[in-house]
Design an enzyme around this catalytic site. Structure first.
Site, short mmCIF file in Angstrom:
data_model
loop_
_atom_site.label_atom_id
_atom_site.label_comp_id
_atom_site.label_asym_id
_atom_site.label_seq_id
_atom_site.Cartn_x
_atom_site.Cartn_y
_atom_site.Cartn_z
N TYR A 273 -3.95 1.38 5.98
CA TYR A 273 -2.54 1.20 5.63
C TYR A 273 -2.32 1.41 4.14
CZ TYR A 273 2.01 -1.16 5.14
OH TYR A 273 3.32 -1.47 4.85
N LYS A 277 -0.09 4.26 2.23
CA LYS A 277 1.08 3.99 1.38
C LYS A 277 0.88 4.56 -0.03
CE LYS A 277 3.72 1.93 4.34
NZ LYS A 277 5.02 2.52 4.73
#
Ligand code: NAD
Length: 369
Positions: A273, A277
């Site tokens: 994740y 990002k």
């Protein structure tokens, strides 16, 4: 230290001081005023770029630049009552400040618009005068928020529509964006995209299966890219000769990154994740480089922890996270989706006309420590 040695060690500073002082011949007529860069003084050196009625001064004089300068009002650009030489100021300057954040007369596309942050932003866009097209993997958007948004749209003579979409499916993305641009109206042209679709999978890096890692990157990074790309393709077809003129009729893409794109989060293991990002932040910079002079500004929003279904699932899995997250927040709390209305309206509206390739970090001070 002996006198000669002191002098030797001070020589570089003395040389600098001599350069900084005006020569005796210019000292009497010395002025703190400055002129445009394209002017040159007798020495041929460039002058500072601020306009003034007064005599010029070398920018390397060592004096504070623009101190005590009397501004030449006729040369100040920006506000409508202050004319300037050359091209007229952009129409944006005529907008009263309170209208800068309006999204009147336009349509905003939102991925992940079926719930959470995306649906909250959809509501805010309606409140600001835009019609909205929401896309999401969910077959139906979350209730009762969706019905409330529909009521709001109706009361303001605007539209909100829902379109099931998997942002990782390139053909589906391309077809839907093409259809949405075809639905475009003259009164509410598409001028913005907010990407909020995203997933999170917590797992120690050594245990992460390649399928799960790819899934996170695919939704959060590749999905964001595919939607931005489809948006830009349709935009360029319709606006082949746009430039970087401030805010005027241009488009704005605001991508949801995360403070996790800047830091590793204490208490959770989420390498995929966070990498995705960080990728979104870097993607936005590169798209901004390619598209800003063609009418599309691209920026990212990096939120801190928000109380949504996504974090609720994490807190269910690991309740001790709540304490760890609160310790990291300078405000001592997690945020709620409505706290991102202001930042996203700023990014999507003409209020941010000179902002592109940048990241707006809204994290309750988390990254400050
Ligand atoms: N909640 C937080 O603390 C937090 C913090 C920083 C950033 N973010 C980011 O904000 C965004 C919104 O998160 P949220 O908290 O509202 O979570 P959420 O889970 O409520 O919303 C995410 C939405 O994305 C949709 N989605 C997932 N996969 C999709 C796909 N393949 N195609 C289309 N839609 C898909 C989901 O159905 C959901 O509606 C995400 O990008 C998330 O990473 C959240």
């Amino acid at each position: 230290m002996s006198a000669p040695r002191i002098l030797t060690s001070l020589r570089p500073q003395l040389r600098l001081a001599r350069i900084a002082l005006p020569s005796p011949s210019t000292r009497s007529s010395f002025s703190t005023s400055i002129r445009r860069l394209d002017n040159k003084d007798d020495s041929g050196r460039p002058q500072a770029a601020h306009p003034s009625k007064h005599a010029s001064r070398p920018v390397s004089s060592g004096e504070p630049v623009a101190e005590h300068v009397k501004e030449d009002e006729s040369k100040r650009a920006g506000l409508p009552e202050e004319p300037m030489d050359g091209p007229p100021p952009p129409p944006l300057a005529a907008l009263p400040a309170q209208e800068l954040f309006h999204l009147k007369n336009r349509t905003i596309l939102i991925t992940g618009g079926g719930r959470g942050l995306g649906l909250t932003i959809a509501h805010a866009c309606l409140e600001s005068g835009a019609s909205v097209r929401c896309m999401d993997l969910l077959p139906e958007p979350s209730q009762p928020q969706w019905s409330k948004a529909e009521e709001l749209a109706k009361s303001k003579g605007l539209e909100i529509t829902y379109h099931p979409l998997d942002v990782t499916d390139q053909n589906a993305v391309s077809n839907l964006f093409s259809d949405l641009f075809k639905m475009d109206s003259k009164e509410h042209p598409i001028r913005g995209l907010f990407t909020s679709a995203g997933i999170q999978i917590m797992m120690p890096a050594v245990d992460y299966s390649i399928e799960k890692f790819r899934k996170v990157i695919d939704v959060d990074l590749t999905g964001t890219f595919l939607c931005a790309q489809a948006f830009a393709k349709e935009w360029f077809k319709r606006h082949p000769s746009m430039d970087g003129q401030a805010g005027v009729d241009g488009a704005s893409i605001a991508m949801t990154g995360s403070m996790s794109g800047h830091i590793a989060n204490l208490g959770i293991e989420c390498a995929a994740y966070n990498a995705s990002k960080a990728g979104v932040n870097q993607l936005a910079k590169n798209l901004a480089l390619e598209w800003s002079r063609k009418g599309i500004r691209v920026n990212t929003l990096s939120p801190g922890y928000i109380r949504t279904a996504l974090t609720a699932a994490q807190l269910d899995e690991k309740p001790e996270l709540n304490k760890i997250w609160l310790q990291g927040s300078l405000l001592g709390r997690l945020s709620t989706p409505d706290e991102f209305r202001g930042p996203v309206l700023y990014l999507l509206s003409d209020a941010s006309s000179f902002m592109t390739g940048a990241d707006l970090l809204v994290d309750g001070g988390h990254c400050a420590t």
